[in-house]
Motif scaffolding. Structure first.
Motif, PDB file in Angstrom:
ATOM      1  N   ILE A 191       0.846  -1.182   0.000  1.00 30.84           N
ATOM      2  CA  ILE A 191       0.000   0.000   0.000  1.00 30.84           C
ATOM      3  C   ILE A 191       0.886   1.239   0.000  1.00 30.84           C
ATOM      4  CG2 ILE A 191      -1.808  -1.224   1.245  1.00 30.84           C
ATOM      5  CD1 ILE A 191      -0.999   0.431   3.714  1.00 30.84           C
ATOM      6  N   ARG A 192       0.306   2.352  -0.409  1.00 29.77           N
ATOM      7  CA  ARG A 192       1.022   3.614  -0.463  1.00 29.77           C
ATOM      8  C   ARG A 192       0.422   4.543   0.582  1.00 29.77           C
ATOM      9  NH1 ARG A 192       1.651   4.054  -7.089  1.00 29.77           N
ATOM     10  NH2 ARG A 192       2.595   1.996  -7.300  1.00 29.77           N
ATOM     11  N   LEU A 193       1.181   4.742   1.643  1.00 27.87           N
ATOM     12  CA  LEU A 193       0.704   5.516   2.774  1.00 27.87           C
ATOM     13  C   LEU A 193       0.964   6.999   2.518  1.00 27.87           C
ATOM     14  CD1 LEU A 193      -0.596   4.848   5.537  1.00 27.87           C
ATOM     15  CD2 LEU A 193       1.682   5.041   6.540  1.00 27.87           C
ATOM     16  N   ALA A 194       0.044   7.827   2.985  1.00 26.72           N
ATOM     17  CA  ALA A 194       0.169   9.266   2.794  1.00 26.72           C
ATOM     18  C   ALA A 194       1.355   9.807   3.575  1.00 26.72           C
ATOM     19  CB  ALA A 194      -1.111   9.964   3.239  1.00 26.72           C
ATOM     20  N   THR A 195       2.115  10.694   2.955  1.00 25.20           N
ATOM     21  CA  THR A 195       3.250  11.365   3.590  1.00 25.20           C
ATOM     22  C   THR A 195       3.118  12.868   3.348  1.00 25.20           C
ATOM     23  OG1 THR A 195       4.639  11.146   1.619  1.00 25.20           O
ATOM     24  CG2 THR A 195       4.732   9.358   3.246  1.00 25.20           C
ATOM     25  N   TRP A 196       3.944  13.626   4.066  1.00 21.89           N
ATOM     26  CA  TRP A 196       3.909  15.069   3.860  1.00 21.89           C
ATOM     27  C   TRP A 196       4.360  15.426   2.449  1.00 21.89           C
ATOM     28  CZ3 TRP A 196       1.108  17.548   7.077  1.00 21.89           C
ATOM     29  CH2 TRP A 196       1.051  17.199   8.421  1.00 21.89           C
ATOM     30  N   ASP A 197       5.264  14.667   1.875  1.00 16.75           N
ATOM     31  CA  ASP A 197       5.726  14.954   0.515  1.00 16.75           C
ATOM     32  C   ASP A 197       4.610  14.745  -0.506  1.00 16.75           C
ATOM     33  OD1 ASP A 197       8.214  15.567   1.503  1.00 16.75           O
ATOM     34  OD2 ASP A 197       9.014  13.545   1.186  1.00 16.75           O
ATOM     35  N   THR A 198       3.859  13.647  -0.354  1.00 22.56           N
ATOM     36  CA  THR A 198       2.784  13.390  -1.313  1.00 22.56           C
ATOM     37  C   THR A 198       1.673  14.420  -1.190  1.00 22.56           C
ATOM     38  OG1 THR A 198       1.787  11.844   0.275  1.00 22.56           O
ATOM     39  CG2 THR A 198       3.259  10.930  -1.393  1.00 22.56           C
ATOM     40  N   GLY A 200       2.118  17.437  -0.200  1.00 23.11           N
ATOM     41  CA  GLY A 200       2.656  18.706  -0.679  1.00 23.11           C
ATOM     42  C   GLY A 200       2.762  18.795  -2.185  1.00 23.11           C
ATOM     43  N   ARG A 201       2.661  17.667  -2.887  1.00 26.84           N
ATOM     44  CA  ARG A 201       2.751  17.684  -4.348  1.00 26.84           C
ATOM     45  C   ARG A 201       1.397  17.897  -5.019  1.00 26.84           C
ATOM     46  NH1 ARG A 201       6.255  13.058  -3.856  1.00 26.84           N
ATOM     47  NH2 ARG A 201       4.590  11.742  -4.695  1.00 26.84           N
ATOM     48  N   VAL A 202       0.361  18.182  -4.254  1.00 25.91           N
ATOM     49  CA  VAL A 202      -0.963  18.378  -4.839  1.00 25.91           C
ATOM     50  C   VAL A 202      -0.955  19.659  -5.672  1.00 25.91           C
ATOM     51  CG1 VAL A 202      -3.393  18.775  -4.347  1.00 25.91           C
ATOM     52  CG2 VAL A 202      -2.105  17.137  -2.995  1.00 25.91           C
ATOM     53  N   SER A 263      -8.257   8.479  -3.115  1.00 26.35           N
ATOM     54  CA  SER A 263      -8.386   9.803  -2.521  1.00 26.35           C
ATOM     55  C   SER A 263      -7.123  10.639  -2.646  1.00 26.35           C
ATOM     56  CB  SER A 263      -8.741   9.661  -1.033  1.00 26.35           C
ATOM     57  OG  SER A 263      -7.749   8.901  -0.356  1.00 26.35           O
ATOM     58  N   GLY A 264      -6.113  10.125  -3.345  1.00 21.26           N
ATOM     59  CA  GLY A 264      -4.848  10.837  -3.415  1.00 21.26           C
ATOM     60  C   GLY A 264      -4.860  12.037  -4.324  1.00 21.26           C
TER      61      GLY A 264
END
Length: 550
Positions: A191-198, A200-202, A263-264
């Motif tokens: 799974i791909r867990l949400a991070t501050w980097d991801t 912040g790339r919105v 939801s990403g």
């Protein structure tokens, strides 16, 4: 159906009689009508040829539609093909686009033909673009509603498939953030867990490019629905929402409706943004129901997961620095206030002002080895060399040539920091103490514990907390009160504040200048800041002295 035998021509040509040699010459009257019967028929145009073909079709088939059904026969697997080679080649060339007239031309002619429109009295008149639950193209007799219904029922499943593809992670791209999990229990794999980097790339342009690349049909349909056009060209309105933003929001809602883990793109970052902006809980529920954001519970779980992972990285980095005999992080302290109004006034409830102290850990870079050696610091303090420290000696220690070169245009160009270099920060948990008071600043040890620092870790290292002037004064006051203590950690000898933060000092000076030089609103003094603010249409500050508010 009995078929009639082909009819014979009413005129029969006479037998051919060869001419003698004398008749080969040009007759005397060339324009005179010939008495010989015509052996070659007149050349027909395309309309006459089409009429002849239709005549043949009418004799050999039940109808023109029957002919087309036979012409475009689909071979059944496992059954011998009854078609001839000529038949197969003709259909293959037409359907494969190898002819001068392609299928697009035929479809346009059929759809725009005047006879393809049903009359108002026809039951097919109201069946244009019918979904499957209304009608099937096979049940519609007229050409135009049948074609439009067929096209709609072909495009609908394709849009559903494209939306489903937007809900899936790209296996070839490990940085894809389609399905971002707010938290994990460790049982799910890959799974791909949400991070501050991801989070912040919105970016709306980035999401729009993904939608255009992976769901071109869906993007086109939403553009047709939401973007105004003029002469077939999309128009951007100043007083309307931007087309791309509306499309990204609509497609994001559709993908979240198909898969709650997709939801990403926008849903999870928007929910985190709502938490930061402290939106009312009822608004969060409404936006969640509409599919704009995930539920508030999911957003809070995501923030908890982000905090846990960030704190784990922070403590690991601090432990690594201690093992190397240095300190990688410092703290910036500041007081916080929040005025809480009681909306439901009952007995014993009243409006209160909550106060506390917030701390932010900041990564230190390019530090010299041994810069945080506690014993070296104590030895230098014991030498009392600061007694000879004056403003002139400080000025003499500055390399003014280097400063001049740094401030010059050429120097600034050569020493410009790279664009991707940013300050690494990590907020810590706040406490309910007042940082300007002595007993409140003593709770700074709480922040040490969050960093993983204790008496043993800071045995031979110094730590530098920063803050405003009142916070720094409280730290030095504690050091003065506890100077007789024998242990460095409990006497705060490890805590060496470098001085007030520059940004806070500049902000204080800016407030002082504004308060002293703003002048009344009706002042005619051109040097007053109120004169420039009125000309620029700037809002008047609310914290000016009373004499400047009149």
């Amino acid at each position: 159906m009995d078929r009639k035998p082909p009819s014979t021509s009413p005129s029969v040509a006479a037998p051919f009689t060869p001419r003698n040699n004398s008749s080969a010459s040009t007759p005397a009257n060339a324009n005179a009508p010939s008495t010989q019967p015509r052996l070659k028929s007149k050349r027909r145009n395309v309309w006459e040829k089409a009429d002849g073909i239709l005549l043949t079709i009418g004799k050999e088939f039940d109808s023109f539609a029957h002919f087309l059904e036979v012409m475009f026969y689909n071979r059944i697997p496992g059954v011998p093909d009854p078609r001839t080679t000529r038949h197969v080649r003709a259909v293959t060339a037409f359907l494969g686009g190898e002819t001068n007239v392609t299928m697009a031309t035929i479809i346009n002619l059929l759809y725009n033909h005047p006879q393809s429109r049903p009359s108002r009295d026809s039951p097919d008149f109201s069946l244009h673009f019918s979904p499957p639950d209304i009608s099937s193209p096979r049940d519609i007799n007229c050409a135009r509603p049948a074609l439009s219904t067929w096209a709609l029922q072909i495009v609908g499943p394709e849009l559903r498939r494209q939306t489903w593809e937007l809900t899936q992670n790209d296996a070839s791209d490990p940085t894809d953030t389609t399905q971002l999990r707010a938290s994990t229990n460790g049982r799910a794999k890959s799974i791909r867990l949400a991070t501050w980097d991801t989070l912040g790339r919105v970016s709306i342009p980035r999401i729009a490019s993904i939608y255009k690349r992976h769901a071109r049909g869906l993007w086109y349909v939403t553009e047709c629905c939401g973007a105004p056009t003029m002469n077939g060209v999309t128009v951007l309105r100043k007083r309307r929402p931007h087309n791309a933003v509306v499309q990204v929001g609509a497609i994001s809602c559709l993908t979240l409706s198909r898969n709650r883990y997709a939801s990403g793109y926008l849903a999870l970052p928007l929910a985190v943004w709502q938490f930061v902006c402290r939106i009312h809980v009822d608004e969060k529920r409404v936006f969640s129901r509409f599919g704009f954001t995930v539920h508030d519970t999911t957003a809070r779980a995501c923030l908890d997961s982000l905090t846990d992972s960030s704190m784990s990285k922070l403590t690991a980095s601090v432990a690594e620095g201690i093992a190397n005999g240095t300190m990688y992080w410092q703290l910036v302290l500041d007081n916080t206030q929040e005025y809480c109004r009681q909306r439901d006034h009952r007995l014993g409830r009243e409006d209160i002002l909550k106060i506390g102290t917030a701390a932010t850990a900041i990564l230190l870079e390019d530090c010299a080895p041994g810069a945080f050696n506690l014993q070296d610091h104590i030895d230098r303090v014991m030498l009392q060399e600061r007694r000879n420290l004056t403003a002139q000696s400080l000025r003499a220690d500055i390399d003014w040539q280097y400063v001049a070169a740094l401030l010059s245009s050429a120097g600034m160009t050569k020493r410009r920091l790279p664009k991707d270099r940013v300050t690494v920060m990590q907020p810590l948990g706040t406490n309910s103490e007042h940082s300007t008071e002595t007993h409140g600043m003593m709770r700074v040890l709480d922040f040490f514990a969050q960093l993983g620092l204790d008496e043993k870790a800071l045995e031979n290292l110094i730590f530098m907390p920063c803050g405003d002037g009142a916070s720094i004064a409280a730290i030095w006051r504690i050091k003065k009160f506890l100077c007789a203590h024998t242990e460095h950690y409990k006497a705060f000898r490890n805590v060496v504040p470098p001085g007030p933060e520059i940004f806070h000092t500049r902000w204080t000076k800016l407030n002082s200048i504004s308060a002293n030089s703003y002048a009344p609103a009706s002042s005619a003094d051109p040097s007053g800041l109120s004169k420039s603010a009125t000309a620029a249409g700037a809002k008047r500050p609310t914290n000016l002295p009373d004499q400047h508010k009149r």
